[in-house]
Design an enzyme around this catalytic site. Structure first.
Site, PDB file in Angstrom:
ATOM      1  N   CYS A  46      -8.716  -3.206   2.806  1.00  0.00           N
ATOM      2  CA  CYS A  46      -7.608  -4.083   2.971  1.00  0.00           C
ATOM      3  C   CYS A  46      -8.004  -5.556   2.966  1.00  0.00           C
ATOM      4  O   CYS A  46      -7.524  -6.217   2.419  1.00  0.00           O
ATOM      5  CB  CYS A  46      -6.685  -3.358   4.508  1.00  0.00           C
ATOM      6  SG  CYS A  46      -5.160  -4.284   4.670  1.00  0.00           S
ATOM      7  N   CYS A  51      -5.677  -4.917   0.102  1.00  0.00           N
ATOM      8  CA  CYS A  51      -4.330  -5.551   0.270  1.00  0.00           C
ATOM      9  C   CYS A  51      -4.019  -7.188   0.498  1.00  0.00           C
ATOM     10  O   CYS A  51      -3.111  -7.865  -0.199  1.00  0.00           O
ATOM     11  CB  CYS A  51      -3.578  -5.259   1.688  1.00  0.00           C
ATOM     12  SG  CYS A  51      -4.043  -3.132   1.950  1.00  0.00           S
ATOM     13  N   LYS A  54      -5.338  -9.204  -2.287  1.00  0.00           N
ATOM     14  CA  LYS A  54      -4.498  -8.851  -3.391  1.00  0.00           C
ATOM     15  C   LYS A  54      -3.155  -9.666  -3.362  1.00  0.00           C
ATOM     16  O   LYS A  54      -2.659 -10.312  -4.169  1.00  0.00           O
ATOM     17  CB  LYS A  54      -4.038  -7.374  -3.464  1.00  0.00           C
ATOM     18  CG  LYS A  54      -3.139  -6.860  -4.535  1.00  0.00           C
ATOM     19  CD  LYS A  54      -1.459  -7.027  -4.112  1.00  0.00           C
ATOM     20  CE  LYS A  54      -1.445  -6.110  -2.732  1.00  0.00           C
ATOM     21  NZ  LYS A  54      -1.618  -4.656  -2.770  1.00  0.00           N
ATOM     22  N   TYR A 186      -0.689   2.095  -8.367  1.00  0.00           N
ATOM     23  CA  TYR A 186      -0.410   0.807  -7.646  1.00  0.00           C
ATOM     24  C   TYR A 186      -1.390  -0.272  -8.116  1.00  0.00           C
ATOM     25  O   TYR A 186      -0.742  -1.343  -8.487  1.00  0.00           O
ATOM     26  CB  TYR A 186      -0.909   1.116  -6.137  1.00  0.00           C
ATOM     27  CG  TYR A 186       0.266   1.782  -5.402  1.00  0.00           C
ATOM     28  CD1 TYR A 186       0.302   2.974  -5.218  1.00  0.00           C
ATOM     29  CD2 TYR A 186       0.844   1.001  -4.247  1.00  0.00           C
ATOM     30  CE1 TYR A 186       1.164   3.660  -4.249  1.00  0.00           C
ATOM     31  CE2 TYR A 186       1.869   1.369  -3.334  1.00  0.00           C
ATOM     32  CZ  TYR A 186       1.809   2.737  -3.403  1.00  0.00           C
ATOM     33  OH  TYR A 186       2.636   3.446  -2.533  1.00  0.00           O
ATOM     34  N   GLU A 190      -0.294  -3.601 -10.131  1.00  0.00           N
ATOM     35  CA  GLU A 190      -0.587  -5.028  -9.332  1.00  0.00           C
ATOM     36  C   GLU A 190      -1.252  -5.903  -9.978  1.00  0.00           C
ATOM     37  O   GLU A 190      -0.870  -7.107 -10.252  1.00  0.00           O
ATOM     38  CB  GLU A 190      -0.730  -4.687  -7.830  1.00  0.00           C
ATOM     39  CG  GLU A 190       0.264  -3.823  -6.994  1.00  0.00           C
ATOM     40  CD  GLU A 190      -0.135  -3.809  -5.614  1.00  0.00           C
ATOM     41  OE1 GLU A 190      -1.368  -3.813  -5.286  1.00  0.00           O
ATOM     42  OE2 GLU A 190       0.752  -3.504  -4.648  1.00  0.00           O
ATOM     43  N   HIS A 448      25.464 -12.796   3.108  1.00  0.00           N
ATOM     44  CA  HIS A 448      25.978 -13.440   1.745  1.00  0.00           C
ATOM     45  C   HIS A 448      25.468 -15.028   1.389  1.00  0.00           C
ATOM     46  O   HIS A 448      25.790 -15.691   2.558  1.00  0.00           O
ATOM     47  CB  HIS A 448      27.498 -13.343   1.415  1.00  0.00           C
ATOM     48  CG  HIS A 448      27.741 -13.707   0.185  1.00  0.00           C
ATOM     49  ND1 HIS A 448      27.602 -12.884  -1.023  1.00  0.00           N
ATOM     50  CD2 HIS A 448      28.502 -14.876  -0.425  1.00  0.00           C
ATOM     51  CE1 HIS A 448      28.051 -13.767  -2.217  1.00  0.00           C
ATOM     52  NE2 HIS A 448      28.583 -14.747  -1.741  1.00  0.00           N
ATOM     53  N   GLU A 453      22.042  -7.730   0.270  1.00  0.00           N
ATOM     54  CA  GLU A 453      23.719  -7.519   0.777  1.00  0.00           C
ATOM     55  C   GLU A 453      23.999  -6.419  -0.101  1.00  0.00           C
ATOM     56  O   GLU A 453      25.098  -5.646   0.054  1.00  0.00           O
ATOM     57  CB  GLU A 453      24.388  -8.523   0.621  1.00  0.00           C
ATOM     58  CG  GLU A 453      24.641  -9.088  -0.698  1.00  0.00           C
ATOM     59  CD  GLU A 453      25.638 -10.579  -0.699  1.00  0.00           C
ATOM     60  OE1 GLU A 453      26.620  -9.993  -0.115  1.00  0.00           O
ATOM     61  OE2 GLU A 453      25.531 -11.251  -1.326  1.00  0.00           O
TER      62      GLU A 453
HETATM   63  P1  NDP Z   1      -3.398   5.710  -7.983  1.00  0.00           P
HETATM   64  O1  NDP Z   1      -3.573   7.110  -7.921  1.00  0.00           O
HETATM   65  O2  NDP Z   1      -1.893   4.947  -7.553  1.00  0.00           O
HETATM   66  O3  NDP Z   1      -3.199   5.430  -9.658  1.00  0.00           O
HETATM   67  C1  NDP Z   1      -4.394   5.919 -10.581  1.00  0.00           C
HETATM   68  C2  NDP Z   1      -3.750   5.801 -11.917  1.00  0.00           C
HETATM   69  O4  NDP Z   1      -4.987   6.008 -12.933  1.00  0.00           O
HETATM   70  C3  NDP Z   1      -2.631   6.634 -12.660  1.00  0.00           C
HETATM   71  O5  NDP Z   1      -1.926   6.079 -13.228  1.00  0.00           O
HETATM   72  C4  NDP Z   1      -3.377   7.858 -12.986  1.00  0.00           C
HETATM   73  O6  NDP Z   1      -2.700   8.563 -14.026  1.00  0.00           O
HETATM   74  C5  NDP Z   1      -4.513   7.064 -13.592  1.00  0.00           C
HETATM   75  N1  NDP Z   1      -5.740   7.868 -14.042  1.00  0.00           N
HETATM   76  C6  NDP Z   1      -6.379   8.858 -13.022  1.00  0.00           C
HETATM   77  N2  NDP Z   1      -7.256   9.276 -13.659  1.00  0.00           N
HETATM   78  C7  NDP Z   1      -7.367   8.894 -15.033  1.00  0.00           C
HETATM   79  C8  NDP Z   1      -8.426   9.108 -15.866  1.00  0.00           C
HETATM   80  N3  NDP Z   1      -9.418  10.112 -15.966  1.00  0.00           N
HETATM   81  N4  NDP Z   1      -8.147   8.321 -17.399  1.00  0.00           N
HETATM   82  C9  NDP Z   1      -6.778   7.573 -17.381  1.00  0.00           C
HETATM   83  N5  NDP Z   1      -6.185   7.218 -16.365  1.00  0.00           N
HETATM   84  C10 NDP Z   1      -6.385   7.802 -14.935  1.00  0.00           C
HETATM   85  O7  NDP Z   1      -4.618   4.916  -7.749  1.00  0.00           O
HETATM   86  P2  NDP Z   1      -4.847   3.349  -7.578  1.00  0.00           P
HETATM   87  O8  NDP Z   1      -6.238   3.177  -7.782  1.00  0.00           O
HETATM   88  O9  NDP Z   1      -3.893   2.580  -8.504  1.00  0.00           O
HETATM   89  O10 NDP Z   1      -4.541   3.078  -5.988  1.00  0.00           O
HETATM   90  C11 NDP Z   1      -5.244   3.825  -5.001  1.00  0.00           C
HETATM   91  C12 NDP Z   1      -4.287   4.057  -3.987  1.00  0.00           C
HETATM   92  O11 NDP Z   1      -4.320   2.870  -3.109  1.00  0.00           O
HETATM   93  C13 NDP Z   1      -2.720   4.157  -4.197  1.00  0.00           C
HETATM   94  O12 NDP Z   1      -2.495   5.568  -4.243  1.00  0.00           O
HETATM   95  C14 NDP Z   1      -2.041   3.648  -2.903  1.00  0.00           C
HETATM   96  O13 NDP Z   1      -1.997   4.730  -1.892  1.00  0.00           O
HETATM   97  C15 NDP Z   1      -3.132   2.622  -2.427  1.00  0.00           C
HETATM   98  N6  NDP Z   1      -2.726   1.351  -2.638  1.00  0.00           N
HETATM   99  C16 NDP Z   1      -1.650   0.835  -1.982  1.00  0.00           C
HETATM  100  C17 NDP Z   1      -1.078  -0.544  -2.606  1.00  0.00           C
HETATM  101  C18 NDP Z   1       0.030  -0.951  -1.521  1.00  0.00           C
HETATM  102  O14 NDP Z   1       0.606  -0.485  -0.641  1.00  0.00           O
HETATM  103  N7  NDP Z   1       0.770  -1.916  -2.174  1.00  0.00           N
HETATM  104  C19 NDP Z   1      -1.747  -0.976  -3.262  1.00  0.00           C
HETATM  105  C20 NDP Z   1      -2.969  -1.008  -3.856  1.00  0.00           C
HETATM  106  C21 NDP Z   1      -3.236   0.543  -3.883  1.00  0.00           C
HETATM  107  P3  NDP Z   1      -1.694   9.584 -13.647  1.00  0.00           P
HETATM  108  O15 NDP Z   1      -0.507   9.143 -13.092  1.00  0.00           O
HETATM  109  O16 NDP Z   1      -1.370  10.357 -14.983  1.00  0.00           O
HETATM  110  O17 NDP Z   1      -2.337  10.728 -12.492  1.00  0.00           O
END
Ligand code: NDP
Length: 464
Positions: A46, A51, A54, A186, A190, A448, A453
């Site tokens: 983080c 976080c 980012k 995510y 982002e 407002h 709102e």
């Molecule tokens: P996520 O699990 O959110 O997303 C992973 C993405 O990669 C999905 O779109 C998934 O597709 C795709 N994917 C997975 N495997 C493959 C593959 N083999 N080939 C192609 N695409 C693939 O992971 P992130 O890395 O984005 O983030 C990890 C976690 O970190 C998040 O789940 C969240 O909990 C946390 N996070 C929170 C944030 C916040 O609070 N603002 C910011 C950043 C991270 P599919 O959907 O089809 O599985």
């Protein structure tokens, strides 16, 4: 409070990220003797590569929108503002170093022994910490907490070594003029928004029908549309076959044919738990198929004095969840703070934000989850052009949406896509957690003029 004598510590924490630090500090305030081992900078993902940096880069990206919008408000800018990427990196690194120090000082202030080095189990109560070439130290602990988090994962395919992860994005030596992001979660979304805002030409490739699986479908469509309008090229149903190095760049070959050239290819395809080398197998800690440490509702593994919290448990990979798990565990092990109730981890109605541009804020159930759970639901939604853009000229729209359980009138899902969605939804999350009804939303007077709102002025039901 335990005071034991064959143990060096009542709690030995492995991992100095958000969860580990919180648990160590709170356990120490209960009088426990605590040590914490971390082999890198304090603060974990983080603070160092998640976080916090980012959000800093998201603010940096936001200035680009501000500069463009300001013209509609009569501002004359002397020229086209340009980003000094190296300066941004330096400023970020300074701020993060400050936070690393804050975390170190928190440990000192709480009288937690801070050990710099890599920890592993020698047996179920004995932890070894190695730092560099020095002799390893060993400690006996009554309880051990595994809070080692996770790390980005890239699938293996030809050229996968040419891709970078989110860890690398903050310190790219050269700002990428062209960025390809793979993954529609995510991090992918982002980073796509942020680097687009900072000035890169960004293409986001997602293997499925629509980005941000697990979010409300209407939110997914809405944010994808807004990101596209802003200039991020989102290509769904798109898979990568291989990546090739070509004259100082990366050539991404798509499975369906065609190529994309980029300076950097970011893989944001999820994160895997970080347990290698800990010796969990040696002490018999059960792991899930994903490698996540399996814990019960008290965050305790099948070995009664070994516990785990945060991303290594993988229930919800969110900093506030790791913090809350840490506090619940401390209450469970050492009792609650004087005069306070014992905290137990509750995973319902966890609010979350995705810092895309525009951002998403959400709490509670998606429309389809609510339909599956309650059957009869009512949906109230509105999308509009926020007042700010009356003069800025930007075509960005905002979405607000309430999902209501028809039988109880409780608002069971609240979603927003639009400026400050995270800030706004945090407040409404209290109402949702408290079981607020649609009638109570309606009784609440609006502030407002704001975008927020709209949540208390939604009178016309959109659908049941
Ligand atoms: P996520 O699990 O959110 O997303 C992973 C993405 O990669 C999905 O779109 C998934 O597709 C795709 N994917 C997975 N495997 C493959 C593959 N083999 N080939 C192609 N695409 C693939 O992971 P992130 O890395 O984005 O983030 C990890 C976690 O970190 C998040 O789940 C969240 O909990 C946390 N996070 C929170 C944030 C916040 O609070 N603002 C910011 C950043 C991270 P599919 O959907 O089809 O599985």
């Amino acid at each position: 409070m335990p005071s034991s004598d064959s143990f060096d510590y009542d709690l030995f924490v492995i991992g100095g990220g958000s969860g580990g630090v919180r648990a160590a500090r709170f356990a120490a305030t209960r009088g426990a003797r605590v040590a914490l081992a971390e082999n890198d900078l304090m603060g974990g993902t983080c603070v160092n590569v998640g976080c916090i940096p980012k959000k800093m880069y998201s603010y940096a990206a936001g200035y680009a929108e501000g500069f463009a919008d300001s013209r509609g408000y009569g501002w004359q800018l002397p020229g086209t503002p340009t980003l000094d990427w190296d300066l941004l990196k330096v400023r970020r690194a300074e701020a993060i170093r400050y936070l690393n120090d804050v975390y170190e000082r928190l440990m000192v202030g709480a009288q937690v022994r801070r050990l710099q080095g890599t920890a592993r189990f020698l047996d179920a109560h004995t932890v070894e910490v190695r730092a560099g070439s020095g002799a390893p130290l060993t400690f006996r602990a009554r309880h051990v907490l595994v809070a080692t988090g996770g790390k980005p994962w890239i699938p293996e395919f030809p050229g996968s070594e040419l891709a970078v992860t989110s860890d690398d994005m903050f310190d790219l030596p050269v700002f990428p003029r062209r960025l390809v992001v793979v993954g529609g979660g995510y991090i992918g979304c982002e980073m796509a928004s942020i680097f687009h805002g900072l000035g890169a030409e960004v293409t986001l490739l997602y293997r499925g029908e629509q980005i941000l699986r697990h979010f409300d479908d209407e939110v997914r469509d809405f944010v994808a549309e807004e990101m596209r309008k802003a200039g991020v090229a989102i290509r769904t149903n798109t898979d990568v076959a291989r990546i090739e190095a070509v004259a100082g760049a990366r050539r991404v070959h798509l499975k369906a044919g065609g190529t994309l050239d980029a300076d950097v290819v970011l893989y944001a395809t999820g994160r895997h738990v970080h347990t290698q080398g800990l010796g969990l197998e040696r002490v018999g800690v059960a792991l899930a198929k994903t490698g996540a440490v399996q814990v019960d509702r008290h965050l305790t593994t099948n070995v009664p004095h070994i516990h785990a919290i945060g991303d290594v448990v993988g229930r919800k990979e969110l900093t506030p969840v790791a913090l809350a798990e840490g506090m619940a565990l401390v209450d469970h092990l050492f009792g609650p703070a004087a005069g306070q109730a014992k905290r137990v981890m509750d995973y319902d109605n966890i609010p979350t934000a995705v810092f895309t541009h525009p951002p998403i804020g959400t709490v509670g159930l998606t429309e389809s989850e609510a339909r599956a759970r309650y059957g009869a639901i009512q949906v109230f939604r509105s999308d509009f052009r926020p007042l700010q853009h009356a003069l800025s000229g930007r075509s960005e729209r905002t979405l607000v949406k309430l999902v209501v359980d028809a039988a109880s009138d409780r608002v069971v899902g609240l979603h927003m896509v639009g400026a400050d969605a995270g800030e706004i939804v945090q407040g409404f999350a209290v109402a949702i957690k408290s079981g607020a009804t649609k009638a109570q939303f309606d009784q609440t007077l609006p502030i407002h003029p704001t975008s927020a709102e709209e949540f208390v002025t939604l009178r016309q039901m959109t659908r049941t």
